[in-house]
Write a protein that holds these residues in place. Structure first.
Motif, PDB file in Angstrom:
ATOM      1  N   LEU A  62     -40.842  18.758  24.211  1.00 17.64           N
ATOM      2  CA  LEU A  62     -39.977  18.008  25.118  1.00 17.64           C
ATOM      3  C   LEU A  62     -38.640  17.675  24.470  1.00 17.64           C
ATOM      4  N   PHE A  63     -38.655  17.382  23.167  1.00 18.12           N
ATOM      5  CA  PHE A  63     -37.383  17.106  22.500  1.00 18.12           C
ATOM      6  C   PHE A  63     -36.516  18.363  22.465  1.00 18.12           C
ATOM      7  N   SER A  64     -37.134  19.525  22.282  1.00 13.25           N
ATOM      8  CA  SER A  64     -36.370  20.777  22.344  1.00 13.25           C
ATOM      9  C   SER A  64     -35.747  20.958  23.723  1.00 13.25           C
ATOM     10  N   ILE A  65     -36.489  20.587  24.758  1.00 14.39           N
ATOM     11  CA  ILE A  65     -35.966  20.654  26.116  1.00 14.39           C
ATOM     12  C   ILE A  65     -34.767  19.715  26.282  1.00 14.39           C
ATOM     13  N   ALA A  66     -34.889  18.503  25.759  1.00 13.11           N
ATOM     14  CA  ALA A  66     -33.795  17.531  25.875  1.00 13.11           C
ATOM     15  C   ALA A  66     -32.519  18.029  25.217  1.00 13.11           C
ATOM     16  N   GLN A  67     -32.677  18.863  24.186  1.00 11.11           N
ATOM     17  CA  GLN A  67     -31.502  19.414  23.507  1.00 11.11           C
ATOM     18  C   GLN A  67     -30.659  20.271  24.452  1.00 11.11           C
ATOM     19  N   GLU A  68     -31.279  20.772  25.530  1.00  9.97           N
ATOM     20  CA  GLU A  68     -30.520  21.582  26.481  1.00  9.97           C
ATOM     21  C   GLU A  68     -29.505  20.751  27.250  1.00  9.97           C
ATOM     22  N   GLY A  69     -29.648  19.424  27.203  1.00 10.59           N
ATOM     23  CA  GLY A  69     -28.672  18.556  27.838  1.00 10.59           C
ATOM     24  C   GLY A  69     -27.401  18.372  27.037  1.00 10.59           C
ATOM     25  N   VAL A  70     -27.394  18.839  25.787  1.00  8.77           N
ATOM     26  CA  VAL A  70     -26.218  18.656  24.923  1.00  8.77           C
ATOM     27  C   VAL A  70     -24.994  19.333  25.523  1.00  8.77           C
ATOM     28  N   GLU A  71     -25.193  20.475  26.154  1.00  8.59           N
ATOM     29  CA  GLU A  71     -24.066  21.223  26.720  1.00  8.59           C
ATOM     30  C   GLU A  71     -23.313  20.401  27.754  1.00  8.59           C
ATOM     31  N   GLU A  72     -24.039  19.600  28.541  1.00  7.65           N
ATOM     32  CA  GLU A  72     -23.400  18.804  29.587  1.00  7.65           C
ATOM     33  C   GLU A  72     -22.996  17.419  29.112  1.00  7.65           C
ATOM     34  N   TYR A  73     -23.799  16.801  28.216  1.00 10.80           N
ATOM     35  CA  TYR A  73     -23.610  15.389  27.874  1.00 10.80           C
ATOM     36  C   TYR A  73     -23.296  15.135  26.403  1.00 10.80           C
ATOM     37  N   ASN A  74     -23.225  16.186  25.619  1.00  7.02           N
ATOM     38  CA  ASN A  74     -22.902  16.084  24.187  1.00  7.02           C
ATOM     39  C   ASN A  74     -23.980  15.386  23.367  1.00  7.02           C
TER      40      ASN A  74
END
Length: 505
Positions: A62-74
Motif C-alpha cells: 500500500l505504501f508503494s501505491i501511495a508513492q504513485e500520488g507523488v506525481e500529482e501532490y509531490n
C-alpha cells in the motif's frame, strides 16, 4: 449489488506479487478448490491464518501505491481526488479479490463525489495570526486565490440567521461563534451578507477544525480559531475598536468520479448478510497507512482467508471512497439500497485505524437504547473477545465519525473497533495499554508521517484476529441476534456534530 465493472486504470498494480501467492491454511495445505469441499468457517481456523508477516507485506504494497500520488501532490497520498494514488488503491483491492477462485461476486459502485484540498492559507487579525487558525475542509479559495483585506466584524448570536449579520459585514471578515447550526450554514450566510471571509471561533476550549459540507455558491473562504484566541478580539470589537484584518486561501473544491468496491460471498444465505467495511482513501497530507490503510488491509486479509471456507450466511466486504471528505462512499451506498436490500444486511461492522502507535483498544459504545437493536450485542462481542484474550478495552463515542453513520441512521445495527486518532492518551490508559500519556494515540494522524513506521503491529494483529472472529461468528449463525423487520425500526435520526473525521457544526 451493482454489475461487475473491472477497473482498468492506467496506473500499475503495486504489489502485484501478493496476487501470485498461494493461499495457505495453518497446516500449509493449499485449500483452493470446489466450494462444497471446503470446511465451514470457524473463528479458531480463520484467526490462525492471520500473521504479522502478511500484514507487513500488505502495508508495504500500500505504501508503494501511495508513492504513485507523488506525481500529482509531490508526496505520497491516496486522496480520493488523487487520480493515481487512489485509483491504484482500488485497483489493488479489486485485483486481489478477483484472484480468489471466483469465491466472491465483486462489484463496483461509481458515484460523483465533491472533494477538496487546501494548499495554503493565512489569516491575520489585527497585528497577529492566531496560533490556533485552521482552514475548514471544502472551503472555497479567496477570490483569485489572492489575499483579501477588511475589518473584522463580530456576528450576533450564533450566526445561524440572516438577521445576525449586521450591515457592516459587507466587505468585512465575519467572526462567528460555533454552535447551533453547521459551519457551512454560517459560511453561506456570511457570504450572502457580503463578507469576504468567515472565521468561526470555538465555543469551548481548543482549536476548531471542521467541514463546510455540501458546497454553496454563497460559501466564502472559512477558517476556525480557538475561543482563547477569539476572546481578546471580541473584547476589542465590543469596545468599538476597529481590527484591520486579512485572509488568504488557496484551495479547490470540485466534483470527481470515484468508486466503492464490494465483494460478497457467492455461498451462504443471500437474504442474511454480514457486512463490514473500511475506507480506501487517505487525506491529501499523507499516505494514510494507518488511516485507513490498516482497516482496508485487514478486510483484504480476512477476505482472502475466508475463501478457504464455506459460510452459512453471506459475507459482504466494502471499501469506501471519499470517507475523508465526509463519508461520501458509505452515504451513497446506503442511499441506493432498496428497502429489500437494506433488510438483507443484518449488521454492519466498521474498521478504521487498527494499528495506532500509541494505541488503546477502543470499542464503539453502541447501545441498543440509542442505536438499531443488535448494535449492543456486536459491541459485547468485541469486549468479550478482548477479555477472553487478556486484553483491556475502553469505550469511545459512537458519534458519526466513521462509515457506520449511514447504516445506523437507516436502521442497520452497527459497531466497530479502533485504536485512536488525535485524542490524548490518559495516565489510566497507559496503565491499561502501555504507551505514553499526554500524547495522541496516533501522532501522525492525517499527516505525511502516517507511513510504514507509524504502525503498532501487535495491535494490528490482535485486531485483525478480532475482525476474523466477528466475521466467522456471524457467517456461521445469527442465532439470538435480533431479526430485522423494518428499515425505520430504531434508526438513528438525531443529528450529530460529526459526519466523518471533521466537525460539521
Amino acid at each position: 449489488m451493482h454489475s461487475i465493472l473491472p477497473l482498468l486504470g492506467a496506473t500499475s498494480l503495486a504489489g502485484a506479487s501478493v496476487l501470485q501467492q498461494a493461499l495457505i491454511n495453518p497446516t500449509n495445505q493449499v485449500l483452493f478448490g470446489s466450494y462444497d469441499s471446503k470446511p465451514l468457517v470457524s473463528s479458531e481456523a480463520l484467526e490462525a491464518q492471520i500473521t504479522e508477516k502478511n500484514l507487513r507485506k500488505r502495508a508495504e504494497d500500500l505504501f508503494s501505491i501511495a508513492q504513485e500520488g507523488v506525481e500529482e501532490y509531490n508526496h505520497p497520498t491516496r486522496l480520493t481526488l488523487c487520480h493515481t494514488g487512489h485509483l491504484a488503491t482500488i485497483n489493488y483491492i479489486y485485483a486481489t479479490i478477483a484472484e480468489l477462485d471466483d469465491y466472491y461476486e465483486i462489484s463496483n459502485q461509481t458515484f460523483d463525489a465533491v472533494v477538496g484540498n487546501v494548499f495554503e492559507y493565512r489569516l491575520v487579525l489585527g497585528d497577529r495570526q492566531p496560533d490556533s487558525v485552521l482552514a475548514m475542509s471544502l472551503t472555497p479559495p479567496t477570490p483569485d486565490k489572492e489575499a483579501v483585506f477588511g475589518p473584522l466584524v463580530l456576528v450576533a448570536n450564533d450566526g445561524c440567521n440572516e438577521s445576525d449579520f449586521p450591515a457592516t459585514i459587507k466587505g468585512a471578515i465575519a467572526l462567528i461563534k460555533r454552535g447551533v447550526c453547521g459551519f457551512g450554514d454560517k459560511s453561506a450566510l456570511a457570504g450572502k451578507a457580503g463578507a469576504i471571509a468567515a472565521v468561526v471561533y470555538n465555543n469551548e476550549n481548543g482549536s476548531v477544525s471542521g467541514t463546510l459540507g455540501t458546497p454553496s455558491k454563497y460559501h466564502v473562504a472559512s477558517f476556525g480559531i480557538s475561543n482563547e484566541d477569539a476572546q481578546p478580539l471580541i473584547k476589542k470589537l465590543e469596545a468599538g475598536d476597529v481590527i484591520p484584518s486579512s485572509a488568504y486561501m488557496d484551495a479547490i473544491v470540485q466534483k470527481t468520479g470515484t468508486t466503492n468496491i464490494m465483494a460478497q460471498t457467492k455461498g451462504g444465505d443471500q437474504e442474511n448478510c454480514v457486512m463490514l467495511g473500511g475506507h480506501s482513501d487517505s487525506v491529501a497530507e499523507g499516505p494514510g497507512i494507518n488511516d485507513d490503510g490498516t482497516g482496508s488491509l485487514t478486510l483484504l486479509e480476512v477476505a482472502t482467508h475466508l475463501a478457504d471456507y464455506k459460510v452459512n450466511n453471506c459475507v459482504r466486504f466494502a471499501w469506501w471512497a471519499g470517507e475523508e471528505e465526509g463519508l461520501l462512499g458509505s452515504d451513497y451506498y446506503v442511499s441506493q439500497l432498496s428497502k429489500e436490500e437494506n433488510l438483507k444486511i443484518r449488521l454492519f461492522m466498521d474498521y478504521d485505524m487498527m494499528a495506532s502507535p500509541n494505541y488503546a483498544y477502543q470499542v464503539y459504545n453502541a447501545t441498543d437504547a440509542a442505536n438499531p437493536v443488535g448494535s449492543e450485542e456486536l459491541r459485547n462481542l468485541y469486549t468479550n473477545y478482548y477479555e477472553a484474550h487478556g486484553q483491556n478495552w475502553t469505550y469511545i463515542p459512537f458519534d458519526g465519525r466513521s462509515d457506520y453513520d449511514a447504516f445506523i441512521k437507516n436502521g442497520i445495527p452497527g459497531g466497530g473497533i479502533a485504536t485512536g486518532a488525535e485524542g490524548v492518551k490518559s495516565e489510566n490508559e497507559v496503565a491499561m495499554f502501555g504507551g505514553k500519556a499526554g500524547e495522541w494515540y496516533d501522532h501522525c494522524y492525517h499527516q505525511l508521517c502516517d507511513d510504514l513506521d507509524n504502525l503498532a503491529y501487535d495491535a494490528w494483529v490482535m485486531n485483525t484476529k478480532l475482525v476474523a472472529h466477528s466475521v466467522a461468528t456471524y457467517a456461521v449463525s445469527f442465532k439470538g441476534f435480533p431479526k430485522r423487520t423494518d428499515v425505520k425500526m430504531n434508526d438513528v435520526s438525531e443529528p450529530s456534530i460529526y459526519h466523518g473525521p471533521k466537525l460539521i457544526m
